[in-house]
Design a protein around this motif. Structure first.
Motif, PDB file in Angstrom:
ATOM      1  N   LYS B   6       5.535   4.442  -4.030  1.00  0.00           N
ATOM      2  CA  LYS B   6       4.627   4.218  -5.157  1.00  0.00           C
ATOM      3  C   LYS B   6       3.991   2.854  -4.940  1.00  0.00           C
ATOM      4  O   LYS B   6       4.642   1.828  -5.094  1.00  0.00           O
ATOM      5  CB  LYS B   6       5.421   4.263  -6.470  1.00  0.00           C
ATOM      6  CG  LYS B   6       4.664   3.826  -7.705  1.00  0.00           C
ATOM      7  CD  LYS B   6       3.601   4.854  -8.111  1.00  0.00           C
ATOM      8  CE  LYS B   6       2.977   4.461  -9.446  1.00  0.00           C
ATOM      9  NZ  LYS B   6       2.190   3.219  -9.352  1.00  0.00           N
ATOM     10  N   GLY B   9       0.661  -0.937  -8.587  1.00  0.00           N
ATOM     11  CA  GLY B   9      -0.684  -0.856  -9.149  1.00  0.00           C
ATOM     12  C   GLY B   9      -1.494   0.302  -8.602  1.00  0.00           C
ATOM     13  O   GLY B   9      -2.680   0.407  -8.859  1.00  0.00           O
ATOM     14  N   GLY B  10      -0.850   1.176  -7.832  1.00  0.00           N
ATOM     15  CA  GLY B  10      -1.572   2.303  -7.230  1.00  0.00           C
ATOM     16  C   GLY B  10      -0.888   3.612  -7.520  1.00  0.00           C
ATOM     17  O   GLY B  10      -0.268   3.780  -8.574  1.00  0.00           O
ATOM     18  N   LYS B  11      -1.011   4.553  -6.617  1.00  0.00           N
ATOM     19  CA  LYS B  11      -0.500   5.896  -6.831  1.00  0.00           C
ATOM     20  C   LYS B  11       0.629   6.194  -5.841  1.00  0.00           C
ATOM     21  O   LYS B  11       0.975   5.373  -4.998  1.00  0.00           O
ATOM     22  CB  LYS B  11      -1.646   6.913  -6.657  1.00  0.00           C
ATOM     23  CG  LYS B  11      -2.893   6.594  -7.457  1.00  0.00           C
ATOM     24  CD  LYS B  11      -2.667   6.488  -8.960  1.00  0.00           C
ATOM     25  CE  LYS B  11      -2.407   7.816  -9.622  1.00  0.00           C
ATOM     26  NZ  LYS B  11      -2.334   7.653 -11.105  1.00  0.00           N
ATOM     27  N   LEU B  12       1.163   7.425  -5.972  1.00  0.00           N
ATOM     28  CA  LEU B  12       2.258   7.843  -5.107  1.00  0.00           C
ATOM     29  C   LEU B  12       1.706   8.294  -3.752  1.00  0.00           C
ATOM     30  O   LEU B  12       0.803   9.130  -3.686  1.00  0.00           O
ATOM     31  CB  LEU B  12       3.029   8.986  -5.757  1.00  0.00           C
ATOM     32  CG  LEU B  12       4.299   9.427  -5.026  1.00  0.00           C
ATOM     33  CD1 LEU B  12       5.359   8.332  -5.087  1.00  0.00           C
ATOM     34  CD2 LEU B  12       4.838  10.720  -5.612  1.00  0.00           C
ATOM     35  N   ASP B  32      -0.842  11.575  -5.282  1.00  0.00           N
ATOM     36  CA  ASP B  32      -1.777  11.671  -6.411  1.00  0.00           C
ATOM     37  C   ASP B  32      -2.835  10.569  -6.371  1.00  0.00           C
ATOM     38  O   ASP B  32      -3.379  10.178  -7.388  1.00  0.00           O
ATOM     39  CB  ASP B  32      -1.017  11.689  -7.745  1.00  0.00           C
ATOM     40  CG  ASP B  32      -0.217  10.420  -8.004  1.00  0.00           C
ATOM     41  OD1 ASP B  32      -0.137   9.562  -7.099  1.00  0.00           O
ATOM     42  OD2 ASP B  32       0.320  10.274  -9.114  1.00  0.00           O
ATOM     43  N   PHE B  33      -3.147  10.135  -5.151  1.00  0.00           N
ATOM     44  CA  PHE B  33      -4.173   9.109  -4.929  1.00  0.00           C
ATOM     45  C   PHE B  33      -5.578   9.734  -4.919  1.00  0.00           C
ATOM     46  O   PHE B  33      -5.735  10.958  -5.007  1.00  0.00           O
ATOM     47  CB  PHE B  33      -3.912   8.403  -3.592  1.00  0.00           C
ATOM     48  CG  PHE B  33      -3.643   9.363  -2.460  1.00  0.00           C
ATOM     49  CD1 PHE B  33      -4.682  10.019  -1.817  1.00  0.00           C
ATOM     50  CD2 PHE B  33      -2.331   9.628  -2.063  1.00  0.00           C
ATOM     51  CE1 PHE B  33      -4.432  10.919  -0.802  1.00  0.00           C
ATOM     52  CE2 PHE B  33      -2.080  10.537  -1.034  1.00  0.00           C
ATOM     53  CZ  PHE B  33      -3.134  11.184  -0.411  1.00  0.00           C
TER      54      PHE B  33
END
Lengths: 258, 96
Positions: B6, B9-12, B32-33
Motif C-alpha cells: 500500500k 498516500g497512494g493505492k494498493l 486499485d491504482f
C-alpha cells in the motif's frame, strides 16, 4: 487548449429506468467517446441498477478481490469497469452512482487531486445542504466525520474525461465482506480494523429516502452549473447494448488483468 | 508468489510472479491504482519479465521508470511502489 468552466458547457442530464451492470459499463465507454468526439454535450448520468453487482477496477485481479463462490451464492454479477480504482459492492437501492462526461478542457491544468475535488465540488455542496459535512479525502474518496461516503474514479480518452462516483446510501456490510476480499495491507494506513466501519452511508446520515438525496444532488448541480433533461440516443443505446453483450460480458475482459 | 504494497498516500500495488532460472517470470501487476493509457500495464509486466531475482528495489524502479512513455499518467502508483511489491513477492517465497 484553454481551460473551460462549468458554465461554458450545456450540461445534459440522463436518468433512466434501471439497467444491467454490463450495460452501465458499456454506457460509460460509449458516452465518454461521444462527448470526446463532440457528438454529445457534456452530460451527468445518474445510474439505476437493475441487479446486484461487484464492479472491479480496470487493473484489479478478479481472483484477489472477489470471492467468486460467495458472489454466485448471493446472485451477484461481477463486472469490470473502464477506470482504475477499487471494487464496489452494489445492491439496487443501496448506492447512488453517477457519471460525469466532460471535455478535458474542464480539468485542463489541474493536478489529478485537484481534478477529482473540482468535479465533485457540487456534490459536497449538495451534501452540505443535506446537513452533512463532507470533504475530499485524496486520492479519490468523499468522506465525513462518520466515515467514507463515496469513491471516485477518472479516465481520460480522446478529448474527454469520465469521472464516476459510487456513494453508499445503505449497506449490507456483512454480505459485502463475504463477497469482497479486503486485505490487511489495503487497510494498513486507514487506521481502522474493519472495512465495514470505514463506511458511513447516506441513509443513516440524512434520514431521507434515496430518491430525495438524488433529487437534492440534481437540483444543486442544476443551480450551480445549469442542466437540461436529456435521454440516451437510440444509436448510443444500441452501441452500448452491443458492447455490453460482447466486450463487457467476456471472460477475457472480466477475468484477466491485461 | 504474491506481494502487496500500500503506497503511502497512494493505492494498493500487487505483484504476482514466478521465478524461473533465477529470473522473474509470469509477472502480473494489479491493484486499485490509476494508470493511463491502460496498455501501460502490459508494458510494465513485460519490462519486469526476465529481470534477475536478486535485482535490488532501486534497480527495478529504474528499469520500470525507463520503460514508461512520456505521456503515461500514474496516480496512486509509482515505479518505486511497484519495485517494493516485487521485492515483497520474492521475500515471501524465501521466507516460506
Amino acid at each position: 487548449m484553454i481551460r473551460t468552466n462549468w458554465r461554458d458547457h450545456d450540461w445534459q442530464l440522463i436518468h433512466t429506468a434501471p439497467q444491467s451492470p454490463t450495460l452501465h459499463m458499456a454506457l460509460d465507454d460509449v458516452l465518454t467517446h461521444e462527448v470526446g468526439a463532440g457528438r454529445r454535450a457534456p452530460t451527468l448520468r445518474i445510474w439505476e441498477w437493475a441487479s446486484p453487482a461487484v464492479v472491479i477496477g480496470r487493473f484489479q485481479s478478479l481472483r484477489n478481490e472477489v470471492d467468486g463462490e460467495a458472489a454466485r451464492r448471493h446472485g451477484i454479477e461481477v463486472v469490470r469497469r473502464v477506470s482504475g480504482g477499487g471494487a464496489m459492492f452494489i445492491e439496487p437501492g443501496n448506492t447512488i452512482t453517477y457519471s460525469i462526461y466532460a471535455p478535458q478542457t474542464l480539468v485542463k491544468g489541474l493536478s489529478f487531486q485537484e481534478a477529482y475535488a473540482f468535479l465533485d465540488a457540487w456534490v459536497l455542496e449538495a451534501l452540505a445542504e443535506l446537513g452533512i459535512k463532507a470533504w475530499y479525502q485524496p486520492l479519490n474518496d468523499i468522506t465525513s466525520e462518520g466515515g467514507k461516503i463515496a469513491g471516485a474514479a477518472q479516465v481520460h480518452r480522446g478529448g474527454a474525461v469520465l469521472h464516476h462516483v459510487t456513494m453508499a446510501y445503505d449497506i449490507d456490510a456483512a454480505k459485502m465482506l463475504e463477497v469482497l476480499r479486503i486485505g490487511r495491507e489495503k487497510l494498513s494506513d486507514k487506521g481502522t480494523q474493519s472495512a465495514a466501519k470505514r463506511v458511513d452511508p447516506l441513509r443513516s446520515q440524512t434520514g431521507l429516502p434515496r430518491e430525495a438525496v438524488i433529487g437534492r444532488m440534481v437540483a444543486t448541480f442544476r443551480r450551480l452549473h445549469g442542466l437540461s433533461d436529456d435521454s440516451l440516443r437510440a444509436d448510443e443505446l444500441a452501441q452500448a447494448a452491443t458492447l455490453a453483450q460482447t466486450k463487457f460480458s467476456s471472460p477475457a475482459w472480466i477475468d484477466d488483468v491485461t | 508468489m504474491h506481494g502487496e504494497y500500500k503506497m503511502p498516500g497512494g493505492k494498493l500495488v500487487v505483484i504476482d510472479l514466478e521465478v524461473r532460472d533465477g529470473r522473474l517470470a509470469d509477472v502480473q501487476l494489479s491493484g486499485d491504482f490509476f494508470l493511463e493509457p491502460d496498455s501501460t500495464l502490459a508494458t510494465i509486466n513485460r519490462t519486469l519479465e526476465g529481470q534477475p531475482e536478486h535485482a535490488d528495489e532501486a534497480a527495478l524502479a529504474v528499469v520500470v521508470r525507463d520503460a514508461l512513455a512520456a505521456d503515461v499518467m500514474m496516480y496512486g502508483i509509482s515505479p518505486e511502489a511497484i519495485a517494493v511489491a516485487v521485492h515483497r513477492a520474492l521475500q515471501q517465497e524465501s521466507a516460506a
